[in-house]
Scaffold this motif. Structure first.
Motif, mmCIF file in Angstrom:
data_model
loop_
_atom_site.group_PDB
_atom_site.id
_atom_site.type_symbol
_atom_site.label_atom_id
_atom_site.label_comp_id
_atom_site.label_asym_id
_atom_site.label_seq_id
_atom_site.Cartn_x
_atom_site.Cartn_y
_atom_site.Cartn_z
ATOM 1 N N HIS A 1 -6.609 4.486 5.851
ATOM 2 C CA HIS A 1 -7.000 2.828 5.738
ATOM 3 C C HIS A 1 -6.500 2.428 7.276
ATOM 4 O O HIS A 1 -7.198 1.025 7.522
ATOM 5 N N GLY A 2 -5.777 2.708 7.704
ATOM 6 C CA GLY A 2 -4.818 1.470 8.968
ATOM 7 C C GLY A 2 -4.806 0.279 8.452
ATOM 8 O O GLY A 2 -4.356 -0.895 8.922
ATOM 9 N N LEU A 3 -4.030 0.098 6.869
ATOM 10 C CA LEU A 3 -3.388 -0.695 6.627
ATOM 11 C C LEU A 3 -2.191 -0.677 6.288
ATOM 12 O O LEU A 3 -1.310 -0.325 6.091
ATOM 13 N N ASP A 4 -1.393 -2.288 6.249
ATOM 14 C CA ASP A 4 0.321 -2.774 6.305
ATOM 15 C C ASP A 4 0.667 -2.268 7.340
ATOM 16 O O ASP A 4 1.549 -0.849 7.927
ATOM 17 N N THR A 5 0.065 -2.262 8.898
ATOM 18 C CA THR A 5 0.712 -1.897 10.103
ATOM 19 C C THR A 5 1.013 -3.826 11.069
ATOM 20 O O THR A 5 0.479 -4.452 10.581
ATOM 21 N N LEU A 6 1.506 -2.816 12.094
ATOM 22 C CA LEU A 6 1.952 -4.132 12.775
ATOM 23 C C LEU A 6 0.694 -4.627 13.294
ATOM 24 O O LEU A 6 0.911 -6.385 13.223
ATOM 25 N N SER A 7 -0.499 -4.090 13.851
ATOM 26 C CA SER A 7 -1.579 -4.960 14.016
ATOM 27 C C SER A 7 -2.957 -5.629 12.866
ATOM 28 O O SER A 7 -3.234 -5.951 12.661
ATOM 29 N N ASN A 8 -2.375 -4.829 11.948
ATOM 30 C CA ASN A 8 -3.694 -5.504 10.162
ATOM 31 C C ASN A 8 -2.521 -5.804 9.078
ATOM 32 O O ASN A 8 -2.185 -4.424 8.188
ATOM 33 N N PRO A 9 -1.683 -6.167 9.372
ATOM 34 C CA PRO A 9 -0.799 -6.250 7.984
ATOM 35 C C PRO A 9 -0.836 -6.887 7.366
ATOM 36 O O PRO A 9 -2.153 -7.135 6.375
ATOM 37 N N ILE A 10 -0.401 -6.418 5.971
ATOM 38 C CA ILE A 10 -0.758 -7.420 4.551
ATOM 39 C C ILE A 10 -0.370 -8.489 4.509
ATOM 40 O O ILE A 10 1.150 -9.654 5.315
ATOM 41 N N PHE A 11 -1.395 -9.533 4.240
ATOM 42 C CA PHE A 11 -1.237 -11.153 3.580
ATOM 43 C C PHE A 11 -1.675 -11.849 2.849
ATOM 44 O O PHE A 11 -2.559 -11.194 2.015
ATOM 45 N N PRO A 12 -1.858 -12.552 2.267
ATOM 46 C CA PRO A 12 -2.006 -13.100 1.400
ATOM 47 C C PRO A 12 -3.437 -13.189 1.115
ATOM 48 O O PRO A 12 -3.879 -12.936 -0.155
ATOM 49 N N GLU A 13 -4.059 -13.186 2.151
ATOM 50 C CA GLU A 13 -5.927 -13.239 1.747
ATOM 51 C C GLU A 13 -6.422 -12.586 2.938
ATOM 52 O O GLU A 13 -7.790 -12.468 3.233
ATOM 53 N N MET A 14 -5.485 -11.443 2.401
ATOM 54 C CA MET A 14 -6.133 -9.760 3.812
ATOM 55 C C MET A 14 -7.194 -9.402 4.006
ATOM 56 O O MET A 14 -8.038 -8.417 3.810
ATOM 57 N N PHE A 15 -7.621 -9.903 2.129
ATOM 58 C CA PHE A 15 -9.780 -9.380 1.132
ATOM 59 C C PHE A 15 -10.133 -10.547 1.770
ATOM 60 O O PHE A 15 -11.621 -10.196 2.769
ATOM 61 N N VAL B 1 1.050 -1.113 0.007
ATOM 62 C CA VAL B 1 0.173 0.294 -0.459
ATOM 63 C C VAL B 1 0.501 1.009 0.027
ATOM 64 O O VAL B 1 2.394 1.387 0.049
ATOM 65 N N SER B 2 0.368 2.089 -0.293
ATOM 66 C CA SER B 2 1.102 3.980 -0.744
ATOM 67 C C SER B 2 0.885 4.044 0.764
ATOM 68 O O SER B 2 0.059 4.118 1.894
ATOM 69 N N PRO B 3 1.174 5.194 1.211
ATOM 70 C CA PRO B 3 1.956 5.788 2.253
ATOM 71 C C PRO B 3 0.171 6.235 3.242
ATOM 72 O O PRO B 3 -0.037 6.527 3.433
ATOM 73 N N ALA B 4 -0.256 7.014 2.167
ATOM 74 C CA ALA B 4 -1.311 7.649 1.994
ATOM 75 C C ALA B 4 -1.961 6.289 2.324
ATOM 76 O O ALA B 4 -3.185 7.248 3.399
ATOM 77 N N ILE B 5 -2.564 5.371 2.107
ATOM 78 C CA ILE B 5 -3.658 4.565 2.068
ATOM 79 C C ILE B 5 -3.154 4.059 3.289
ATOM 80 O O ILE B 5 -4.204 3.734 4.111
ATOM 81 N N ARG B 6 -1.672 3.806 3.806
ATOM 82 C CA ARG B 6 -2.268 2.990 5.024
ATOM 83 C C ARG B 6 -1.956 4.110 6.040
ATOM 84 O O ARG B 6 -2.764 3.654 6.947
ATOM 85 N N ALA B 7 -1.739 5.725 6.510
ATOM 86 C CA ALA B 7 -2.643 6.457 6.701
ATOM 87 C C ALA B 7 -3.841 6.306 7.239
ATOM 88 O O ALA B 7 -4.736 6.861 7.802
#
Length: 372
Positions: free
Chosen positions: A86-100, A78-84
């Protein structure tokens, strides 16, 4: 009444948030395998969870967020803007293959449950209960909020009195944020005080629709029973719900690493046994829980309780084999307590009811009486 139904999916098998994440452990697969090993999950009671379509998710979540979640799964970044945003790609809510696909399957299971409950009954979706998800962002390991989607679907069926009861160790902030002030809805949450997300204070009324009971560290079975019999059951009886959604996060038990409550799983079984008869429709959900043995045993025991199966003192070999095959990186090579693999039901954990629990219940009962 027809037998209760169990909603599961193979997407939970082998899917995790990453090796270092608290949700690296198997949970729903353990419940399925253990229930089958006990002879409690015949094919006639099992339903495969569908994956909720994006359009169904936008009954609560924003179109932009659903699209961002799908794109993050597709690209693995995700881009920095999307991370900020939507809260994605964080320690609590990481990117993983089935994340949707995984959270959309949990949401699809709860939405299917509402359809199955149209004429009454009980449905169990242990993969559900993701109560921290917000409309436009992931939060607290929760990418989507299936309890909110289920509550909205039940109201859309024409029901006018619904109750949401949450006994997870963490406050159901996402559900409260989404549903506060909804006419005909009663929300009750018990949770550890001064624990993330640091919401759900005793004075928080959820715009007149909720009762929040923070529990002090070390709260045990008798505290849970006091809250159940002195607050939860009277409130439900007064509300007369046409449907109850019960979130049974397993993180309130003593062995969980992410809370400091001290329940045994008997507290959850007793809550279900007393709450289930109070409405013609029951949707039972999982939620938190980060010790693979305590989660698997507790959520399997809920399924047994829902069906009226006697829980034996000692498990047969096939069930022991399911529990013995589990591992947990947080424990390393530390010896496991014998009961983690030989039993389902914990030894009760009683004690004197904490003064803070008595005072909290007394305060909430007075508020309840003022609104009768």
């Amino acid at each position: 009444m027809n037998a209760p139904l169990f909603i599961g999916s193979e997407i939970y098998r082998g899917s995790s948030y990453g090796a270092r994440h608290p949700l690296s452990i198997p949970r729903v697969p353990t419940v399925i395998d253990l229930s089958r090993a006990m002879g409690w999950l015949p094919p006639a009671q099992y339903r495969t969870s569908p994956r909720a379509r994006p359009a169904a998710l936008t009954a609560f979540h924003t179109t932009a967020y659903v699209a961002a979640l799908q794109e993050a799964e597709r690209t693995g970044r995700v881009s920095p803007a999307i991370r900020a945003r939507h809260g994605l790609d964080t320690l609590s809510n990481p990117i993983f293959p089935e994340m949707f696909r995984r959270p959309a399957t949990a949401a699809g299971g709860s939405l299917l449950a509402t359809e199955l409950l149209a004429n009454g009954g009980a449905v169990y979706n242990p993969g559900g209960g993701t109560h921290h998800g917000m409309a436009d962002r992931a939060s607290g390991f929760c990418y989507l909020n299936d309890p909110v989607l289920a509550l909205k679907a039940l109201f859309a069926q024409g029901l006018t009195r619904i109750a949401y009861v949450d006994i997870d160790a963490h406050h159901s902030d996402g559900v409260e944020a989404a549903m506060s002030g909804t006419p005909g809805l009663l929300m009750i949450s018990t949770h550890e005080e001064n624990r993330w997300p640091f919401t759900g204070a005793l004075h928080d009324t959820a715009q007149g629709t909720g009762f929040n009971l923070p529990l002090p560290r070390g709260s045990h079975d008798d505290d849970a029973a006091f809250a159940l019999h002195e607050l939860i059951l009277p409130a439900l009886c007064a509300h007369r719900p046409e449907a109850i959604v019960l979130q049974c996060g397993a993180d309130a038990v003593l062995e969980d690493p992410l809370s400091r409550l001290a329940w045994s799983n008997n507290a959850h079984f007793d809550a279900l046994r007393h709450i289930a008869p109070l409405s013609p429709r029951l949707l039972l959900l999982g939620g938190g829980g980060y010790n693979p043995w305590s989660v698997g045993r507790l959520w399997t025991g809920l399924w047994a309780t829902l069906n009226g199966h006697a829980i034996p003192d000692h498990l047969p070999d096939p069930a022991r084999d399911v529990l013995s095959a589990l591992s947990w990186s947080r424990k390393g090579s530390t010896p496991r307590p014998a009961h983690w693999t030989t039993t389902i039901r914990d030894t009760p954990r009683p004690g004197p009811v904490h003064d803070a629990v008595r005072t909290g219940v007394r305060t909430l009962r007075a508020r309840m009486a003022a609104h009768v």
